[in-house]
Design an enzyme around this catalytic site. Structure first.
Site, PDB file in Angstrom:
ATOM      1  N   SER A  91       0.786  -1.126   0.153  1.00 42.00           N
ATOM      2  CA  SER A  91      -0.001   0.001   0.047  1.00 42.00           C
ATOM      3  C   SER A  91       1.003   1.018  -0.069  1.00 42.00           C
ATOM      4  CB  SER A  91      -0.789   0.129   1.176  1.00 42.00           C
ATOM      5  OG  SER A  91      -0.240  -0.172   2.530  1.00 42.00           O
ATOM      6  N   HIS A 110      -2.034  -8.746   1.800  1.00 39.05           N
ATOM      7  CA  HIS A 110      -1.732  -7.534   2.635  1.00 39.05           C
ATOM      8  C   HIS A 110      -3.090  -7.213   3.874  1.00 39.05           C
ATOM      9  CE1 HIS A 110      -0.119  -3.845   3.695  1.00 39.05           C
ATOM     10  NE2 HIS A 110      -0.079  -3.290   2.636  1.00 39.05           N
ATOM     11  N   HIS A 163       6.030 -13.552   9.323  1.00 36.89           N
ATOM     12  CA  HIS A 163       6.400 -12.086   8.566  1.00 36.89           C
ATOM     13  C   HIS A 163       7.459 -12.058   7.845  1.00 36.89           C
ATOM     14  CE1 HIS A 163       7.113  -7.803   8.730  1.00 36.89           C
ATOM     15  NE2 HIS A 163       5.763  -7.633   9.190  1.00 36.89           N
ATOM     16  N   ARG A 198       3.836  -4.907  17.794  1.00 37.68           N
ATOM     17  CA  ARG A 198       2.332  -4.532  17.397  1.00 37.68           C
ATOM     18  C   ARG A 198       1.250  -5.530  18.099  1.00 37.68           C
ATOM     19  NH1 ARG A 198       2.082  -3.565  11.220  1.00 37.68           N
ATOM     20  NH2 ARG A 198       2.979  -5.492  11.499  1.00 37.68           N
ATOM     21  N   ASP A 235      -1.766  -8.929  12.912  1.00 38.61           N
ATOM     22  CA  ASP A 235      -3.162  -9.527  12.380  1.00 38.61           C
ATOM     23  C   ASP A 235      -3.556 -10.774  13.243  1.00 38.61           C
ATOM     24  OD1 ASP A 235      -3.233  -7.790  10.229  1.00 38.61           O
ATOM     25  OD2 ASP A 235      -1.829  -9.130   9.222  1.00 38.61           O
TER      26      ASP A 235
END
Length: 474
Positions: A272, A302, A348, A357, A403
């Site tokens: 993005s 994504h 990742h 995160r 996520d």
């Protein structure tokens, strides 16, 4: 301790100037730009002809992984420490960025979540904002964020079969007609020295409107279609929750503040951000850039990842319930991996430890939803799954990423329409994409135009069929 951290982080800044904690954001930025441009030009002059390194054919053919070929000054991703925003880690941001309530001297370690408005200031300037400066941004976004009835009517005419991300992209593209940059450029009233200023103006306008645009999409797609009027005085995150229909739910407001902060930026090479940078390099205005970024973010590899995690967990719960054994989790992992699918929420491209995160959201879940059955199951899974994934030879990074946790928290706090999660991601990522775009225009970066090569080139390159001079030119 706080002052020591700030001073250490500022050591890497060159050409320091007096930082006024009362100055508004655009004033700070205007003062910084000539200083940073000078440093940028000095770096190019001194090191511009230096060779940075070599790449392998596998890197060129495999998505350019590991090739450092982009200039991006706002965030980096460290394999161990995760994403660093202008040199600050997620835990440091949690401590140092201003919160909704101004803390007293006694409770500076307030456990409130930082406001995304403060991260916007940090990404633009490299400086930690004062509480006063974040209040100025919060008020400005509240004023600029009002959307027209015309835009709301456009959204409400969209086909409800569309994915919310498609609706978001179309809404932003529709709103492009309000771009100050595009209008002034078309009227030949801009020059390179003020490109950044009208890119900034468009960026602030768009960021301010995003919660209200997104909330209108949410109400149209999932509720009764009636938009909820904005409420003066709310911060960016609380305005989003209010207009979606979650009035006065402070735990959800806090989660959105966390979510919109930690998802805001993640280096310059992911899809993005790179997409917005590429379109911006052709002098595309912020509306065109973000439409492109959102289209990239909507891909399953994504931004759709958090909804894939939640679907994966809900499918497990449908069969086994919430009170399960570790063996049942391991069997579910085995079935997923051996069928040729990825376990969503784990692994990742860069990180080789649990995503900071994820850890931030894990702590949030422990604080607010410790006794929630889905959160307890999720935490059990994050203990079991990495151990099981390590037993597969082709899995190099078994650790949970952001996520893994974000969707479950949103689901348990009332936003159960998981198709909308990527829209929330998009709102957050606009902060990183658009602050980068402002600096691209300030630095006067050229259009991005890498060269490409076909298979014959690579074959000939190692069979001595390309003259040496041509190899050197490549």
């Amino acid at each position: 301790m706080r002052k020591q951290i700030i001073n250490c982080k500022r050591l890497y800044h060159q050409n320091q100037y007096f930082f006024n904690p009362k100055a508004d954001l655009k004033t700070v930025l205007r003062e910084q730009i000539p200083i940073k441009i000078q440093g940028f030009n000095e770096m190019k002059k001194k090191y511009g002809d230096r060779v940075m390194g070599e790449i392998t054919v596998n890197q060129a053919l495999g998505g350019m992984r590991g090739i450092r070929a982009l200039f991006y000054d706002q965030s980096t991703v460290d394999p161990i420490d995760g994403v660093m925003f202008r040199g600050y880690s997620i835990p440091e941001l949690h401590e140092l960025l201003p919160k909704l309530r101004k803390p007293s001297a006694e409770d500076f370690q307030s456990d409130q979540q930082p406001l995304p408005e403060g991260l916007f200031f940090l990404l633009l300037t490299g400086e930690l904002p004062s509480y006063h400066q974040v209040e100025l941004i919060r008020h400005e976004w509240d004023v600029r964020g009002k959307v027209s009835d015309e835009l709301i009517n456009f959204i409400n005419r969209l086909d409800n079969k569309m994915h919310p991300m498609t609706m978001l992209s179309l809404a932003i593209l529709y709103e492009q007609k309000t771009s100050k940059f595009a209008q002034l450029y078309n009227e030949s009233k801009l020059n390179k020295s003020n490109y950044w200023e009208y890119t900034y103006e468009d960026s602030v306008d768009l960021i301010a409107k995003l919660p209200r645009i997104a909330a209108t999409i949410y109400r149209k797609k999932f509720k009764d279609g009636k938009p909820i009027a904005h409420k003066d005085g709310l911060d960016w995150s609380a305005q989003l929750a209010h207009m979606m229909g979650f009035e006065g739910q402070e735990t959800l407001n806090e989660l959105l503040r966390a979510f919109l902060t930690i998802h805001a930026d993640h280096e310059g090479g992911e899809v993005s951000t790179h997409a917005s940078h590429l379109v911006g390099s052709a002098l595309g205005d912020p509306y065109l850039c973000m439409t492109t970024a959102y289209t990239g973010l909507a891909g399953p590899l994504h931004g759709l990842a958090n909804q894939e995690v939640l679907k994966w967990i809900l499918n497990f719960v449908e069969v086994h319930g919430y009170d399960v054994t570790n063996r049942q989790i391991e069997d579910y992992v085995n079935t997923t991996v051996l069928s040729g699918r990825l376990v969503p929420g784990y692994g990742h491209a860069v990180l080789r430890r649990p995503d900071p995160r994820f850890l931030h959201l894990y702590d949030f879940g422990n604080k607010y939803l410790r006794d929630n059955e889905m959160i307890r199951l999720l935490h059990q899974m994050t203990d079991v799954i990495p151990r099981r994934l390590r037993t597969f030879k082709n899995i190099s990074s078994p650790y949970p990423n952001v996520d893994c946790h974000s969707g479950a928290l949103l689901y348990q706090l009332g936003i159960q329409e998981y198709q909308f999660y990527t829209v929330l991601f998009a709102i957050s990522r606009s902060i990183g994409c658009l602050t980068n775009l402002v600096w691209c225009r300030a630095f006067g970066l050229p259009i991005e135009r890498p060269e490409s090569a076909d298979l014959a080139y690579y074959n000939n390159l190692f069979q001595n069929k390309i003259p040496k001079q041509e190899k050197d030119d490549q």
